[in-house]
Each structure stands twice: as C-alpha cells, then as structure tokens.
Design an enzyme around this catalytic site. Structure first.
Site, PDB file in Angstrom:
ATOM      1  N   CYS A   1      -1.480   2.661  -2.064  1.00  0.00           N
ATOM      2  CA  CYS A   1      -2.933   2.802  -2.083  1.00  0.00           C
ATOM      3  C   CYS A   1      -3.585   1.632  -1.351  1.00  0.00           C
ATOM      4  CB  CYS A   1      -3.525   2.876  -3.488  1.00  0.00           C
ATOM      5  SG  CYS A   1      -2.987   4.295  -4.417  1.00  0.00           S
TER       6      CYS A   1
ATOM      7  N   ARG B   1      -0.178   2.059   3.500  1.00  0.00           N
ATOM      8  CA  ARG B   1       0.015   1.883   2.061  1.00  0.00           C
ATOM      9  C   ARG B   1       0.052   3.210   1.312  1.00  0.00           C
ATOM     10  NH1 ARG B   1      -0.918  -3.358   0.579  1.00  0.00           N
ATOM     11  NH2 ARG B   1      -1.199  -2.747  -1.569  1.00  0.00           N
TER      12      ARG B   1
ATOM     13  N   TRP C   1      -1.728   6.826  -2.499  1.00  0.00           N
ATOM     14  CA  TRP C   1      -0.331   7.203  -2.677  1.00  0.00           C
ATOM     15  C   TRP C   1      -0.238   7.632  -4.134  1.00  0.00           C
ATOM     16  CZ3 TRP C   1       3.944   5.805  -5.628  1.00  0.00           C
ATOM     17  CH2 TRP C   1       5.187   6.220  -5.130  1.00  0.00           C
TER      18      TRP C   1
ATOM     19  N   ASN D   1      -6.173   0.737  -7.113  1.00  0.00           N
ATOM     20  CA  ASN D   1      -4.760   0.720  -6.715  1.00  0.00           C
ATOM     21  C   ASN D   1      -3.992   0.181  -7.907  1.00  0.00           C
ATOM     22  OD1 ASN D   1      -2.257   0.288  -5.515  1.00  0.00           O
ATOM     23  ND2 ASN D   1      -2.893  -1.624  -4.552  1.00  0.00           N
ATOM     24  N   GLY D   2      -2.980   0.922  -8.358  1.00  0.00           N
ATOM     25  CA  GLY D   2      -2.209   0.470  -9.521  1.00  0.00           C
ATOM     26  C   GLY D   2      -2.041   1.604 -10.510  1.00  0.00           C
TER      27      GLY D   2
ATOM     28  N   GLU E   1      21.714   0.401   5.694  1.00  0.00           N
ATOM     29  CA  GLU E   1      20.381   0.302   6.292  1.00  0.00           C
ATOM     30  C   GLU E   1      20.180   1.387   7.364  1.00  0.00           C
ATOM     31  OE1 GLU E   1      17.709  -0.929   5.575  1.00  0.00           O
ATOM     32  OE2 GLU E   1      16.548  -1.133   7.403  1.00  0.00           O
TER      33      GLU E   1
ATOM     34  N   LYS F   1      17.274   4.239   7.238  1.00  0.00           N
ATOM     35  CA  LYS F   1      16.292   4.457   8.317  1.00  0.00           C
ATOM     36  C   LYS F   1      16.228   5.946   8.662  1.00  0.00           C
ATOM     37  CE  LYS F   1      14.492   1.669   8.197  1.00  0.00           C
ATOM     38  NZ  LYS F   1      14.567   0.558   7.346  1.00  0.00           N
TER      39      LYS F   1
ATOM     40  N   GLU G   1      14.593   8.042   5.852  1.00  0.00           N
ATOM     41  CA  GLU G   1      13.165   7.770   5.680  1.00  0.00           C
ATOM     42  C   GLU G   1      12.306   8.533   6.677  1.00  0.00           C
ATOM     43  OE1 GLU G   1      12.276   3.306   4.184  1.00  0.00           O
ATOM     44  OE2 GLU G   1      13.364   3.412   6.051  1.00  0.00           O
TER      45      GLU G   1
ATOM     46  N   HIS H   1      37.930   7.812  -0.481  1.00  0.00           N
ATOM     47  CA  HIS H   1      37.855   8.085  -1.919  1.00  0.00           C
ATOM     48  C   HIS H   1      36.727   9.062  -2.243  1.00  0.00           C
ATOM     49  CE1 HIS H   1      40.873   5.061  -2.568  1.00  0.00           C
ATOM     50  NE2 HIS H   1      40.159   4.204  -1.846  1.00  0.00           N
TER      51      HIS H   1
ATOM     52  N   LYS I   1       4.418   1.789   2.298  1.00  0.00           N
ATOM     53  CA  LYS I   1       4.997   0.538   2.795  1.00  0.00           C
ATOM     54  C   LYS I   1       5.032  -0.522   1.711  1.00  0.00           C
ATOM     55  CE  LYS I   1       5.918  -2.130   6.483  1.00  0.00           C
ATOM     56  NZ  LYS I   1       7.328  -1.797   6.579  1.00  0.00           N
TER      57      LYS I   1
HETATM   58  C1  G6P Z   1       9.146   0.419   0.317  1.00  0.00           C
HETATM   59  C2  G6P Z   1       9.166   0.393   1.834  1.00  0.00           C
HETATM   60  C3  G6P Z   1      10.502  -0.154   2.328  1.00  0.00           C
HETATM   61  C4  G6P Z   1      10.757  -1.529   1.731  1.00  0.00           C
HETATM   62  C5  G6P Z   1      10.672  -1.509   0.205  1.00  0.00           C
HETATM   63  C6  G6P Z   1      10.642  -2.909  -0.358  1.00  0.00           C
HETATM   64  O1  G6P Z   1      10.036   1.355  -0.158  1.00  0.00           O
HETATM   65  O2  G6P Z   1       8.953   1.699   2.338  1.00  0.00           O
HETATM   66  O3  G6P Z   1      10.489  -0.244   3.726  1.00  0.00           O
HETATM   67  O4  G6P Z   1      12.025  -1.972   2.118  1.00  0.00           O
HETATM   68  O5  G6P Z   1       9.457  -0.877  -0.218  1.00  0.00           O
HETATM   69  O6  G6P Z   1       9.461  -3.529   0.051  1.00  0.00           O
HETATM   70  P1  G6P Z   1       9.253  -5.075   0.230  1.00  0.00           P
HETATM   71  O7  G6P Z   1       7.851  -5.211   0.751  1.00  0.00           O
HETATM   72  O8  G6P Z   1       9.412  -5.685  -1.128  1.00  0.00           O
HETATM   73  O9  G6P Z   1      10.265  -5.590   1.192  1.00  0.00           O
END
Ligand code: G6P
Length: 622
Positions: free
Chosen positions: A2, A27, A75, A101-102, A495, A499, A502, A518, A617
């Site tokens: 948010c 956000r 969000w 937000n929260g 990672e 990616k 996502e 396994h 994000k």
């Molecule tokens: C969200 C974002 C990710 C990020 C994660 C942790 O899920 O979409 O890209 O890695 O939060 O966020 P931070 O700001 O704590 O690295």
C-alpha cells in the site's frame, strides 16, 4: 505494501497526488483512490479497481479541484480488490476520509461494537473501521479530529500509517504511524505525505520520517489568514509535542525514472555495474586492496566477539543471506544460520548475547524482518542491518549496519538490491576475516582486488542480453522449470527460480544439483527446461555429472559456464558464457543472465514485468 500520498498547500492537489501514486505503485496496485476537499467544500472520493491509470481515466470528468487531498494505492489484505474496498474510505457522515497502510488486527471486535451502536459499513476492510471509530468518538465525546484520532489509536491493535482529512477543516491533515512507514515533506507553505520520499522529492528535499507512535498535525493558513497555527507538529500518541527532526533526502530524480529502458527491471539489471561501484565507493581504498566499513570501526568489539551470526531476511534478501552464510563460514570461520524472518519470529529461537544478528532488507520496511530484529534485540543480540532504503525502519531499529547504496529499486522483482546485498556481505566477511586472521593477508588483498573487478565483469556479462533475448521464446511454453547449482551457486539457483516465478508465472524450483536425484529427477522430461549454473569451481566436475543425469532422462539443459569451457558445450542444448572470477563472487556475475532470462521470458509472455500480479515490493504486513 500500500502506498500513501498526501498534499496540503496552495497548489492543486490532484496532479501531485496522482504523480505520487505512480511513484508508489510498486507497493501495491490492485486498486487506487483519491480524496480531495474541492473548491466548493465537498469531500470528493474517487476509487477504482486496478492500477492508477484506471483511476485517472475515471476521474477525467470528475471535480478534481482542491488544495488538500490524500491518495492511496492498495495491496489487499482485508477484503477483495475492488473499488468498494479501495481507499480512501468515508465515515458515515462523509465528513471524514482516511487512507491506511497496515493491518488493524482487532478490527472485527471494534466493528461489532460500532455496528451495535448503529454504524453501518460499506466495505469489508479493517480501514473503514478506523475512520468510523474516529467519527463515533468525535460525535459521542464532542472531540476535535486530533483528539478523536488519539483516543481511537489507543483502541486499535496492529500496524498503521494513516492520513485523515475532515471537510469541515480543509486546512489540516492528521497523519499517524505505527510499524508502517510515513514521511512528511516540508515545502514553502505546503506539505507532502508519502510512504517513502519518492512522491515528495520533486518538490522538496526537507523531510521528517515519523517514528512509531507519532501523530503529525499538518496545518496551512486559510486564504483569509485566520489559521494561526500553520505548520507541522509532531505529537506522541499521548499528545506530548516531539522534537521535529528534519532530514535532507538525497535521491536523484533520474534514479526513479526509466531512463530509456522499456521497464524498470531492465534498467535496474543494466545499472548493476555502476550500483556495485557506488556500493564499494569509500569502502574499498583506491589501490583496491583494502576494505573499511565504518560499522567495523565503531563496533569492532561487538562484531569480532560474535560467536555466531544469525541472518534474518525474506524473499530475495534471504537468498543473499544464504550466500552470506557461506562467506562467513568459509572466510571467517564463524558459524552462521540463515532464517526466514517470518519463521524465526514465532518459533522461540535460541539467541545469545554474543550472537550478531544480520537483518537484510532492500526496503528496510519488511514487517517480519522488523519483528525478528525486535525479538533478537530483546534477547540481547547485537543487530546489524544491510538495507537499501535510507532512513527506513530497519536501519533505525538496528545497532549499526551498512547501506548497499544501489539507489531506489522500483521493479518489484529485486535485481540490483540482491547483488548489492551480496557485495556488502562480501565486504563484511572480508573485514571480519582479516581482523580475525582467518585468511592470509595475501588472500585477503587478492580477494578485495577481485571484488573491485566485478563491475567490469558484470558489464561484460550484460553483453549476453541479446543471446538471452533470442533464447527466451523457446521457454515460454514451459509449465515448470528447474534451476540447479551447487555451493555458492545453489542460492543463485533459488534466486533464478524465484525471478522466473515472480514475473512470468511459470512454476520454477531451485535445487542443489546433487539433491535432484532425491526427488525432482522424477519430473524431468523433454518438456522441462533445466538451467544449470555450471561455472568452473571446486564442484565443476560434479555438476557435469549432474548435467549428464538430466540429459540421460531427456531433459533440456541450458548451462551457465565460464569462458573457455569446452566440455559442457558438448552436451548442453544452450550455453551462456560468463567471465571467470572467484567462486564466492560468481553469484554476482551469474545472477545477471538469470535475471535477464526471467525478464525476457516474461516480456515474451506479455506479462507486466514491473508490476507482477499479487506481489508488492515492500511487505509491511506479516
Ligand atoms: C517482497 C519483494 C521481494 C523481496 C521481499 C523482501 O516479497 O517482492 O522482492 O525480496 O519482499 O523484501 P525486503 O525489502 O525486506 O528485501
């Protein structure tokens, strides 16, 4: 999670609010809305489902006058994404509007009590409960908006950053924060509000970061000058006036624009060589053979005394932590554990006074990471933060730390923050190893030198972009993908898979290459792309055997190999060549083709790369 924007002053609020919302769309973007007190004194609230562009289209024939307003991009937590559940929310009388937000955790109990007193609700959100509660208190106890907000905030449990306007007093915004970020920008007879400074920096560089429990009273003069108490006042929840800590923000506007790239993600991938230079600047000396971190100077004793390191993080930052673990154990011989912050905070972990807890977070706002820090602090551990967003909550909650200095990351899928985090972890491990004398001077200097060469090698690696763009369409059919790596390349496999998931919505799994037999090996057939990070290191020959195991089952292999590799070409379907570096720095280089691969596959599939569905994000709720 948010985004909040606010404006009060002499200009038209609407364009400022919309521009701010666009900056904060990273956000959350499942709905958006604005509230403005119009020139005719009406409190107009407009909201739509979906992205900010839908809102502007909807508002094109509406009254968007007024010099005071609040806006929100959502969000969803409570209530499905819809115009009805979008913020701002009116109170019953329509005198008040709120953005939030929260999460208000005890909203159900408060709602039931208000309903019993005849209040009706229009949305399913926890936020509407708060604005209705404020109005109820105002009416019942005959209190001002500020007084009612103070009383209401004593009753709510949870996290919030809020802003409220009252149409009967169009020269005021009341804002408050607890565990969700909120920044007030101070202009010339005007004020701005933002979840971060990005919607503010076009207008002023003077900001106040609200602390937990702060209430901001923002007032401007009325045109007839009646309003004597113009200005920004910060109060505690009990009403005590707090010192105004005005800070200067230092964000370059160019950093938050796309700069000719089609997406922020692509821009951020390509920025990485420069970002890492910024990250190392002032920390690695000009001769390029010595690292100094100010935290190591200021807190030498605490850091060298670490009997154990515990890394807490979420998402991509957690993957960076897994690389950190290998660095601390290999170079410094300090035992290291890596924890998902969301699990750590709830499982009563053993934390000792001589533990150093490293919290890694790009945004510096992740609620679970903040809670994990709190828990570790209560148990006496020393807390070190590795963050990107300057002045965010995590750096303020930690004992010390190191910013990664890669500039604002806007694309929801993290790229440059990951390599920045790994660079800081590498510098910290090298500092500790030198001080603890767990590596020779010679090795130390040569490793630091190699780290300074990484930006150049990244630049070279970025040249694989065209090859990857050509390969990407081959993989768009896939329903599942496997990413394999060993040692330092195993977190990178995780990672790479993250990616792809996502932004392209293709299911992908990262696995330690040898562990594949396994379980995941059962999934392999000619339909399943397998990406193997097979750079030349200690485990190279073993990874070759793992590739053979995939090939023997008809799997299609794309391998990331070190330049000059002759062997893997013979049996991989596609080979992407990378410059050579030390094994522990390989993830910095090899992350680039994996980021590019996810990017181009998602673009080929027509996905919204910078704003993937359901993600945000900055995750400021648990
Ligand atoms: C969200 C974002 C990710 C990020 C994660 C942790 O899920 O979409 O890209 O890695 O939060 O966020 P931070 O700001 O704590 O690295």
């Amino acid at each position: 999670m948010c985004g909040i924007v606010g404006y009060i002053g002499t200009k038209r609020a609407y364009p400022i609010l919309i521009k701010g919302l666009k900056r904060l769309e990273y956000r959350g973007y499942d709905s958006a809305g604005v509230a403005m007190i119009g020139d005719n004194g009406n409190l107009n609230v407009y909201k739509t489902k979906g992205k900010v562009d839908n809102l502007t289209e909807y508002c094109s024939d509406k009254d968007v006058t007024g010099c005071v307003g609040i806006a929100h991009t959502r969000w969803a937590t409570h209530g499905e994404p819809s115009a009805r559940n979008a913020h701002p929310h009116y109170s019953t009388s329509r005198n008040l509007a709120i953005i939030h937000n929260g999460i208000i955790e005890n909203y159900a109990g408060i709602k039931a009590k208000l309903q019993a007193n005849g209040v009706t609700f229009k949305s399913d959100t926890d936020t509407e409960v708060l604005v209705q509660l404020v109005e109820y208190i105002m009416d019942k106890k005959n209190l001002s908006l500020l007084e009612a907000v103070q009383v209401a905030l004593h009753q709510v449990i949870g996290a919030y950053a809020i802003a409220i306007v009252d149409k009967r007093d169009p020269y005021q915004i009341i804002a408050a924060r607890k565990q969700s970020p909120l920044v007030v920008g101070i202009g010339d007879s005007e004020f701005f509000l933002g979840s971060d400074a990005s919607p503010i920096i076009d207008y002023t560089d003077k900001v106040v970061y609200l602390e937990d429990g702060n209430i901001a009273v923002i007032r401007v003069k009325s045109p007839n000058g009646e309003n004597e108490d113009e200005g920004l006042k910060i109060l505690s929840i009990l009403g005590e006036e707090q010192e105004l800590k005005v800070k200067k923000v230092d964000i370059d506007l160019g950093q938050i624009e796309k700069g000719g790239y089609s997406h922020f993600m692509l821009k951020e991938i390509f920025e990485q060589p420069e970002c890492l230079q910024n990250c190392m600047r002032g920390r690695i000396n000009v001769e390029g053979d010595n690292v100094t971190l100010s935290a190591m100077i200021d807190y030498r004793q605490q850091l060298l005394g670490a009997k154990r390191i515990i890394i807490v993080a979420c998402g991509t930052s957690w993957h960076a932590g897994l690389i950190g673990k290998q660095l601390f154990e290999q170079l410094c011989r300090i035992p290291c554990e890596v924890e998902y912050a969301s699990e750590f905070r709830y499982r009563n972990p053993v934390v000792n006074k001589d533990d150093v807890v490293i919290a890694i977070s790009q945004s510096g706002e992740t609620a679970d990471t903040l809670a994990a820090i709190q828990l570790a602090k209560e148990q006496g551990a020393f807390i070190y933060g590795i963050c990107n967003a300057i002045g965010s909550s995590i750096p303020r909650a930690t004992d010390t730390g190191t910013y990664i200095h890669v500039g604002p990351e806007i694309g929801v899928a993290s790229t440059k923050a990951f390599t920045g985090q790994v660079t800081v972890l590498s510098m910290l491990a090298l500092c500790l190893a030198k001080e603890r004398q767990t590596i020779s001077d010679e090795l130390y200097h040569s490793m630091v030198k190699e780290l300074t060469l990484i930006p150049e090698k990244m630049e070279q690696t970025l040249k694989t972009n065209e090859q990857i763009e050509r390969l990407a369409p081959i993989f768009t059919y896939a329903k599942n993908c496997l990413y394999l790596g060993r040692g330092y390349n195993y977190p990178l496999a995780l990672e790479g898979a993250l990616k792809l998931k996502e932004i392209s919505y293709i299911h992908a799994e990262g696995y330690p290459a040898a562990e594949m037999k396994h379980g995941p090996i059962a999934l392999i057939d000619s339909e399943m792309p397998v990406f193997v990070i097979a750079t030349r290191d200690r485990l190279y020959e073993k990874v070759i055997s793992n590739i053979q195991e995939v090939r023997a089952r008809g799997g299609r292999v794309t391998a990331l190999v070190t330049e000059g590799d002759q062997q893997i070409q013979k049996f991989a379907d596609h080979v992407i060549t990378l410059p050579d570096t030390l094994e522990c720095f390989q993830p910095l280089i090899a992350s680039i083709p994996l980021q590019l691969l996810a990017y181009h596959i998602a673009v080929c599939k027509g996905k919204d790369v910078d704003r993937p569905r359901n993600l945000a994000k900055s995750v400021t709720v648990e």
